[in-house]
Design an enzyme around this catalytic site. Structure first.
Site, PDB file in Angstrom:
ATOM      1  N   TYR A   1     -14.074 -13.206   6.730  1.00  0.00           N
ATOM      2  CA  TYR A   1     -13.243 -13.139   7.939  1.00  0.00           C
ATOM      3  C   TYR A   1     -11.830 -13.615   7.608  1.00  0.00           C
ATOM      4  O   TYR A   1     -11.643 -14.734   7.117  1.00  0.00           O
ATOM      5  CB  TYR A   1     -13.823 -13.997   9.076  1.00  0.00           C
TER       6      TYR A   1
ATOM      7  N   GLN B   1     -28.955 -11.255  11.921  1.00  0.00           N
ATOM      8  CA  GLN B   1     -27.741 -11.204  12.753  1.00  0.00           C
ATOM      9  C   GLN B   1     -27.293  -9.752  12.918  1.00  0.00           C
ATOM     10  O   GLN B   1     -26.581  -9.213  12.084  1.00  0.00           O
ATOM     11  CB  GLN B   1     -26.626 -12.056  12.151  1.00  0.00           C
TER      12      GLN B   1
ATOM     13  N   ARG C   1      -8.093  -7.389  22.545  1.00  0.00           N
ATOM     14  CA  ARG C   1      -8.462  -6.895  21.212  1.00  0.00           C
ATOM     15  C   ARG C   1      -8.056  -5.436  21.019  1.00  0.00           C
ATOM     16  O   ARG C   1      -7.677  -5.037  19.925  1.00  0.00           O
ATOM     17  CB  ARG C   1      -9.967  -7.084  20.972  1.00  0.00           C
TER      18      ARG C   1
ATOM     19  N   GLU D   1     -15.716 -19.754  30.484  1.00  0.00           N
ATOM     20  CA  GLU D   1     -16.365 -18.776  31.379  1.00  0.00           C
ATOM     21  C   GLU D   1     -17.719 -18.328  30.806  1.00  0.00           C
ATOM     22  O   GLU D   1     -18.743 -18.359  31.498  1.00  0.00           O
ATOM     23  CB  GLU D   1     -15.448 -17.557  31.549  1.00  0.00           C
TER      24      GLU D   1
HETATM   25  P1  NDP Z   1     -17.796 -10.577  21.798  1.00  0.00           P
HETATM   26  O1  NDP Z   1     -18.540  -9.366  22.225  1.00  0.00           O
HETATM   27  O2  NDP Z   1     -18.147 -11.893  22.424  1.00  0.00           O
HETATM   28  O3  NDP Z   1     -16.244 -10.276  22.000  1.00  0.00           O
HETATM   29  C1  NDP Z   1     -15.315 -11.331  21.984  1.00  0.00           C
HETATM   30  C2  NDP Z   1     -13.975 -10.853  22.466  1.00  0.00           C
HETATM   31  O4  NDP Z   1     -14.075 -10.334  23.785  1.00  0.00           O
HETATM   32  C3  NDP Z   1     -13.004 -12.021  22.553  1.00  0.00           C
HETATM   33  O5  NDP Z   1     -12.364 -12.288  21.329  1.00  0.00           O
HETATM   34  C4  NDP Z   1     -12.058 -11.546  23.647  1.00  0.00           C
HETATM   35  O6  NDP Z   1     -11.133 -10.625  23.068  1.00  0.00           O
HETATM   36  C5  NDP Z   1     -12.996 -10.805  24.593  1.00  0.00           C
HETATM   37  N1  NDP Z   1     -13.577 -11.696  25.604  1.00  0.00           N
HETATM   38  C6  NDP Z   1     -14.473 -12.702  25.427  1.00  0.00           C
HETATM   39  N2  NDP Z   1     -14.774 -13.287  26.585  1.00  0.00           N
HETATM   40  C7  NDP Z   1     -14.081 -12.642  27.539  1.00  0.00           C
HETATM   41  C8  NDP Z   1     -13.988 -12.800  28.936  1.00  0.00           C
HETATM   42  N3  NDP Z   1     -14.688 -13.744  29.566  1.00  0.00           N
HETATM   43  N4  NDP Z   1     -13.172 -11.957  29.629  1.00  0.00           N
HETATM   44  C9  NDP Z   1     -12.463 -11.006  28.991  1.00  0.00           C
HETATM   45  N5  NDP Z   1     -12.495 -10.816  27.653  1.00  0.00           N
HETATM   46  C10 NDP Z   1     -13.310 -11.623  26.932  1.00  0.00           C
HETATM   47  O7  NDP Z   1     -18.025 -10.813  20.266  1.00  0.00           O
HETATM   48  P2  NDP Z   1     -17.183 -10.543  18.905  1.00  0.00           P
HETATM   49  O8  NDP Z   1     -17.027  -9.084  18.706  1.00  0.00           O
HETATM   50  O9  NDP Z   1     -15.972 -11.394  18.888  1.00  0.00           O
HETATM   51  O10 NDP Z   1     -18.212 -11.104  17.862  1.00  0.00           O
HETATM   52  C11 NDP Z   1     -18.681 -12.439  18.021  1.00  0.00           C
HETATM   53  C12 NDP Z   1     -19.077 -13.030  16.716  1.00  0.00           C
HETATM   54  O11 NDP Z   1     -20.149 -12.296  16.140  1.00  0.00           O
HETATM   55  C13 NDP Z   1     -18.014 -13.011  15.620  1.00  0.00           C
HETATM   56  O12 NDP Z   1     -17.049 -13.991  15.782  1.00  0.00           O
HETATM   57  C14 NDP Z   1     -18.859 -13.218  14.400  1.00  0.00           C
HETATM   58  O13 NDP Z   1     -19.209 -14.585  14.283  1.00  0.00           O
HETATM   59  C15 NDP Z   1     -20.084 -12.382  14.723  1.00  0.00           C
HETATM   60  N6  NDP Z   1     -20.007 -11.028  14.133  1.00  0.00           N
HETATM   61  C16 NDP Z   1     -20.859 -10.752  13.106  1.00  0.00           C
HETATM   62  C17 NDP Z   1     -20.858  -9.540  12.492  1.00  0.00           C
HETATM   63  C18 NDP Z   1     -21.801  -9.300  11.368  1.00  0.00           C
HETATM   64  O14 NDP Z   1     -21.698  -8.273  10.696  1.00  0.00           O
HETATM   65  N7  NDP Z   1     -22.739 -10.192  11.130  1.00  0.00           N
HETATM   66  C19 NDP Z   1     -19.919  -8.473  12.886  1.00  0.00           C
HETATM   67  C20 NDP Z   1     -19.084  -8.842  14.002  1.00  0.00           C
HETATM   68  C21 NDP Z   1     -19.143 -10.070  14.593  1.00  0.00           C
HETATM   69  P3  NDP Z   1      -9.646 -10.346  23.642  1.00  0.00           P
HETATM   70  O15 NDP Z   1      -9.302 -11.450  24.588  1.00  0.00           O
HETATM   71  O16 NDP Z   1      -8.796 -10.302  22.450  1.00  0.00           O
HETATM   72  O17 NDP Z   1      -9.749  -9.010  24.316  1.00  0.00           O
END
Ligand code: NDP
Length: 322
Positions: A55, A178, A229, A295
């Site tokens: 990352y 995962q 994002r 939240e």
């Molecule tokens: P989410 O589906 O939780 O998306 C998170 C993003 O959504 C935030 O960064 C934000 O982005 C937006 N968000 C979160 N909460 C809210 C809210 N309440 N209201 C509005 N927007 C919101 O998960 P991620 O895609 O970030 O993945 C989570 C974790 O999973 C990663 O950090 C990692 O640890 C893991 N992962 C593992 C992978 C693997 O291959 N093993 C691949 C991908 C992720 P914004 O505000 O910028 O729009």
């Protein structure tokens, strides 16, 4: 506060909402915002944190390690991963060979500022390295105390079965898988979940909010909100693009009355939904702002009645990936 669940058939308890820092720490958000998000997670009762060496090309581990400095180590569960190259990309700087695993764990521990990680995960399956070699390297890392438990990420059902059997022969246990899992992405349900249950393995599921899409903030025909994002040209916009089409975005809007009925936000509904699956140990949420963490944690402990689970399926119709 956030509920704990056991990770697989082990004694390790993790917070059912776990904080992850892909695309955010060391990339989309500045370091002080990253630290505020970690603080918000700790304040809300999250003690489990997930990252990976790849990352932001190692920066995410560094930022997380810095943000957790001063916290009592025994009160945290820290997870990281190995597979992809983090350096200039020599022939051995990738995959799950003994060499790459042994070198990678040392770099991760240094960046995270800790003597051990609670869970060390194979980020993907390596089709070029004998699985026996990979599992022996993980067994040795556990014996050295550099990782307490071992998990995998995005492995197929057959790969999970083979890895679990070898781990058992070598005297340790695979305890986690995962994969991606959300209301929109249910690919694991038919094969990965049954294979995991057979082997005492839990899911730690990534992108439960479909990278923000299931929060309902992306409206068909409208520009994405500034700072989200979908506007992040450092990588986020490309990663979220798989969900950014009008059919998906319109279907997601149908979930709003269901969330209202439960007095939840749409993001909370999305997180609560993955936690209804009894093979899921944790929803792995990301955040670009501390308010999002505050939240999302309120989804812990929420029960969605069966009739609303059916309504969710009806609302999403044909846009669900299975
Ligand atoms: P989410 O589906 O939780 O998306 C998170 C993003 O959504 C935030 O960064 C934000 O982005 C937006 N968000 C979160 N909460 C809210 C809210 N309440 N209201 C509005 N927007 C919101 O998960 P991620 O895609 O970030 O993945 C989570 C974790 O999973 C990663 O950090 C990692 O640890 C893991 N992962 C593992 C992978 C693997 O291959 N093993 C691949 C991908 C992720 P914004 O505000 O910028 O729009």
């Amino acid at each position: 506060m956030v509920n704990y669940r056991y990770l697989g058939n082990s004694g390790l308890k993790i917070t059912e909402i776990t904080y992850g820092n892909w695309l955010t720490h060391g990339s989309q958000v500045e370091n002080d915002t990253a630290t505020q998000c970690v603080r918000a997670a700790l304040d809300a009762g999250i003690s489990t944190f997930d990252t990976a060496d790849v990352y932001a090309n190692t920066k995410a581990e560094q930022v997380l390690g810095d943000a957790l400095k001063g916290e009592r180590r025994e009160s945290l569960e820290i997870f990281t991963k190995v597979y992809w190259p983090t350096g200039p990309g020599g022939p051995n700087d990738t995959g799950l060979s003994r060499k790459h695993i042994m070198e990678s764990i040392n770099g991760s521990l240094t960046r995270l500022g800790t003597d051990y990680v609670d869970l060390y995960q194979a980020h993907r399956y390596d089709t070029e390295t004998p699985l026996e070699e990979t599992m022996q390297a993980f067994a040795d890392i556990v014996r050295q105390g550099k990782a307490l438990y071992i998990g995998v990420s995005e492995w197929t059902a057959d790969q999970i079965r083979a890895g679990a059997a070898l781990a058992k022969d070598l005297g340790f246990q695979l305890i986690s898988s995962q994969p991606q899992y959300s209301m929109l992405w249910r690919v694991i349900e038919d094969e990965v979940v049954p294979a995991s249950k057979e082997n005492g393995i839990s899911q730690i599921v990534w992108s439960p909010i479909a990278q923000g899409v299931l929060s309902g903030k992306y409206v068909p025909g409208q520009a994405p909100p500034a700072g989200s994002r979908a506007t992040d040209e450092k990588g986020g916009a490309k990663m979220i693009s798989r969900f950014m089409n009008d059919d998906v975005l319109a279907a997601v809007q149908n979930l709003r009355p269901i969330a209202d009925e439960l007095d939840l936000t749409m993001a909370q509904l999305a997180v609560a939904w993955v936690l209804q699956n009894d093979n899921v140990a944790a929803a792995l949420v990301g955040a670009s702002r501390p308010e999002q963490v505050a939240e999302n944690v309120k989804a812990s402990g929420v029960e969605i009645p069966a009739e609303l689970m059916t309504k969710i399926d009806d609302a999403l119709g044909g846009v669900v990936e299975r």
